[in-house]
Scaffold this active site. Structure first.
Site, mmCIF file in Angstrom:
data_model
loop_
_atom_site.group_PDB
_atom_site.id
_atom_site.type_symbol
_atom_site.label_atom_id
_atom_site.label_comp_id
_atom_site.label_asym_id
_atom_site.label_seq_id
_atom_site.Cartn_x
_atom_site.Cartn_y
_atom_site.Cartn_z
ATOM 1 N N SER A 151 24.653 -92.171 -84.503
ATOM 2 C CA SER A 151 25.188 -90.867 -84.132
ATOM 3 C C SER A 151 26.265 -91.060 -83.082
ATOM 4 O O SER A 151 26.247 -92.053 -82.339
ATOM 5 C CB SER A 151 24.079 -89.975 -83.558
ATOM 6 O OG SER A 151 24.612 -88.804 -82.956
ATOM 7 N N TYR A 172 17.126 -88.763 -77.638
ATOM 8 C CA TYR A 172 17.990 -88.924 -78.803
ATOM 9 C C TYR A 172 19.188 -89.805 -78.475
ATOM 10 O O TYR A 172 19.493 -90.761 -79.200
ATOM 11 C CB TYR A 172 18.446 -87.545 -79.282
ATOM 12 C CG TYR A 172 19.205 -87.566 -80.596
ATOM 13 C CD1 TYR A 172 18.526 -87.684 -81.801
ATOM 14 C CD2 TYR A 172 20.594 -87.466 -80.628
ATOM 15 C CE1 TYR A 172 19.203 -87.701 -83.010
ATOM 16 C CE2 TYR A 172 21.285 -87.482 -81.828
ATOM 17 C CZ TYR A 172 20.581 -87.600 -83.016
ATOM 18 O OH TYR A 172 21.277 -87.615 -84.212
#
Length: 255
Positions: free
Chosen positions: A144, A157
């Site tokens: 990501s 995350y």
């Protein structure tokens, strides 16, 4: 053609029942690969296999929680039992684990790191010995842009995605030239995970629209955009690419 290169390949796709993982599974199926798909939702997994059978009969679904080492070992064993080998891993399992450091529960921290990072280690640990048996093997890790840019209330995350990029590069070093290992770092892609992430931002009701408008291309990515890149990285056209990280974000990181 890429399709000709994949017809004799066995591909293991995690996170296959939703979002980007589902688009990747559908794309590989259309290009003739034999597929072992995994995800936590058995119902969605069975529905996906049923939808793919008309175009590719060599598709099976094995449910599992890849935050657990034993489920990853089972997945690799099942792929070898069903298809005799593994040629490629496409790793897409992920959760958000929202909350600032002082608010995030320890259980949620571990759950996020185990799903987003430890699952990569576990699956690669068990699959790499199988990949080494065949020429042209490849691992493609879905990370990501959170590996490079901080987002509010996403500590677990962001940390897990940054570590996934580092692990990509390290494994490329250890296992080249036999196995190519690459990562892709998507920006805002129109998936359930993106919609869920909006809760972490101020004015969550407009967070997704603001992310869209922040891209230079003024649109959210679609899961198929990501699948197209994965398909390329899996092909012989990418045979001199390893240890690389591909940002695919509509230009949002240029701001």
């Amino acid at each position: 053609m890429i399709s000709d290169q994949l017809e004799d390949k066995v591909v293991l796709v995690t996170g296959a029942t939703s979002g980007m993982g589902k688009a990747i599974a559908e794309t590989f199926a259309r290009h003739g690969a034999s597929l072992l798909l995994s995800g936590r939702d058995t119902g969605r997994g069975k529905s996906l296999v049923a939808s793919l059978k008309p175009v590719n009969d060599n598709v099976v679904f094995v449910p599992g929680d890849l935050s657990r080492a034993e489920d990853n070992e089972k997945l690799v064993a099942e792929a070898v039992t069903r298809f005799g080998r593994i040629n490629l891993l496409s790793l897409n399992a992920g959760v958000l684990g929202l909350g600032a450091v002082t608010e995030l529960s320890i259980a949620s921290w571990h759950r996020t790191l185990d799903t987003n990072l430890s699952s990569i280690f576990y699956l690669c640990k068990y699959a790499i010995p199988k990949l080494l048996l065949h020429n042209g093997s490849s691992i493609i890790i879905n990370a990501s842009i959170a590996a490079f840019r901080s987002f509010p209330n996403h500590p677990a995350y962001c940390a897990s995605k940054a570590a996934a990029v580092a692990l990509t590069k390290q494994m490329a070093l250890d296992y080249g030239p036999a196995i190519r290992v690459n990562a892709l770092c998507p920006g805002p892609v129109d998936t359930p995970l993106l919609q869920d992430s909006a809760a972490a931002f101020d004015h969550p009701e407009t967070a997704v629209d603001r992310a869209r408008d922040a891209t230079l291309l003024k649109r959210l990515g679609q899961p198929q955009d990501i699948a197209n890149l994965v398909l390329f990285l899996a092909s012989e056209q990418a045979s001199w690419i390893t240890g690389a990280t591909f940002t695919i974000d509509g230009g949002i990181m240029n701001r």
